[in-house]
Every structure is written in structure tokens, then in C-alpha cells.
Design an enzyme around this catalytic site. Structure first.
Site, short mmCIF file in Angstrom:
data_model
loop_
_atom_site.label_atom_id
_atom_site.label_comp_id
_atom_site.label_asym_id
_atom_site.label_seq_id
_atom_site.Cartn_x
_atom_site.Cartn_y
_atom_site.Cartn_z
N CYS A 23 0.81 -1.21 0.00
CA CYS A 23 0.00 0.00 0.00
C CYS A 23 0.85 1.27 0.00
O CYS A 23 0.45 2.26 -0.60
CB CYS A 23 -1.00 0.01 1.15
SG CYS A 23 -0.28 -0.23 2.78
N HIS A 134 -2.46 0.76 7.07
CA HIS A 134 -2.69 0.93 5.63
C HIS A 134 -2.39 2.38 5.24
O HIS A 134 -2.79 3.31 5.94
CB HIS A 134 -4.14 0.57 5.31
CG HIS A 134 -4.50 0.66 3.86
ND1 HIS A 134 -3.93 -0.14 2.90
CD2 HIS A 134 -5.39 1.47 3.21
CE1 HIS A 134 -4.45 0.16 1.72
NE2 HIS A 134 -5.33 1.14 1.89
#
Length: 181
Positions: A23, A134
Site C-alpha cells: 500500500c 494501511h
């Protein structure tokens, strides 16, 4: 790359989708709106950070895979890799002081003053069995702010600056962090 509709007034917006735990790689490329970084480049940064780590003599055998700044198999890069990658591109990372809320951010600033916002949030996956972090990019493109989260199917436009601020205030309330570039 995703195309945001058929209207001539809308340009193409670069948007990478999530693969494994890369990510940060996707967030950086979405921020720069191009394939500006590669897995190999971020791995090199992480390895250099490891060489400079004064505590590497205290590592365990599991540190071979789960290194301090990334996971060799899946990515999962940490904030140190983010900062080093952005500084290598001449960008200055400024962490937002969460005590101020999002109302203090000048979302109308020029691209040279505010290229975008990189968010780090807590996530739960696999029915809550796995907890992690994330990376997500928010960027203003042609006067419109977009959520370029690699977990989304495509770029998601915000309706206006207030919606961006509400989103960021929600990040703060949930314990997330973000930096301005």
C-alpha cells in the site's frame, strides 16, 4: 490507470490497486500520479535503513523476513521508508498536529505548497484476525480532491473541502495519522 468517465473536462487519474501489503508503494505512485516508485527501489531504501540501524545486533531469526522497515515477502513498509522515499524526490514531509484537527489545513493551497496528504490508518482484515496499518493518498487534481486509496476500485472524488476535512477528522478520531506534502 483508471479513467474517470467520458466527459472531456475530466482527465485521466492514475490509480494503482492494492497488491499484497504494498500500500505504501501504491500510495506514493498515486500521489505522484505516475509509476514514480518501484518495489525494488523501496526495498533498497528499507535495506539502507537496516544497515544504518544501531539495534540490528538485537535481531532475532524471524527478523530475516519481518525486517524493521518492511516485510521481504509482502512489502508492508513503515514510515521511515515513506520519509526517505519522499525526501529522495525533494519533498518535505510535515506531520499534521492532531490537536489542531483538519480545519487548520489549507486545502486551497497550490500544488507547490500542498502536493497531497498521505494517511496511515489501522485496518483489520480476514474477519478481524489480522490487524495492521494501511497507507492512503488524498490528492487535489484539477481542483477536485480525490481519495486514491488502493483498496478502492478507482479514485473517489470528495464533494468538497468540507467532506475532505470530515474524512481527515475521522482519521484523527480513529487514531490514524497523516502528513502533508
Amino acid at each position: 490507470m483508471e479513467k474517470m468517465g467520458e466527459e472531456e473536462s475530466k482527465s485521466e487519474i492514475y490509480h494503482e490497486r492494492q497488491k499484497l501489503q504494498f500500500c505504501l508503494l501504491h500510495a506514493l505512485n498515486n500521489l505522484f500520479q505516475e509509476d514514480a516508485f518501484t518495489r525494488a527501489y523501496l526495498d533498497t531504501i528499507a535495506e539502507k535503513l537496516i544497515l544504518d540501524d544501531p539495534t540490528k545486533d538485537k535481531w532475532t531469526p524471524i527478523s530475516v523476513v519481518f525486517k524493521p522497515h518492511h516485510n521481504v515477502l509482502t512489502g508492508n513498509y513503515d514510515v521511515n521508508v515513506l520519509i526517505a522515499a519522499l525526501e529522495a524526490k525533494g519533498k518535505r514531509v510535515v506531520w499534521h498536529d492532531r490537536r489542531n484537527g483538519a480545519s487548520k489545513i489549507d486545502l486551497d493551497a497550490s500544488d507547490s505548497s500542498l502536493m497531497g496528504i498521505v494517511v496511515n490508518v489501522s485496518v483489520r482484515r480476514f474477519s478481524g484476525l489480522w490487524k495492521g496499518r494501511h497507507w492512503v493518498t488524498l490528492r487535489k487534481i484539477n481542483g477536485v480532491w480525490y481519495n486514491l486509496d488502493s483498496d478502492l476500485g478507482g479514485p473517489q472524488p470528495f464533494k468538497g473541502k468540507e467532506e475532505v476535512r470530515e474524512f481527515l477528522d475521522g482519521i484523527i478520531l480513529s487514531g490514524g495519522k497523516f502528513c502533508l506534502l
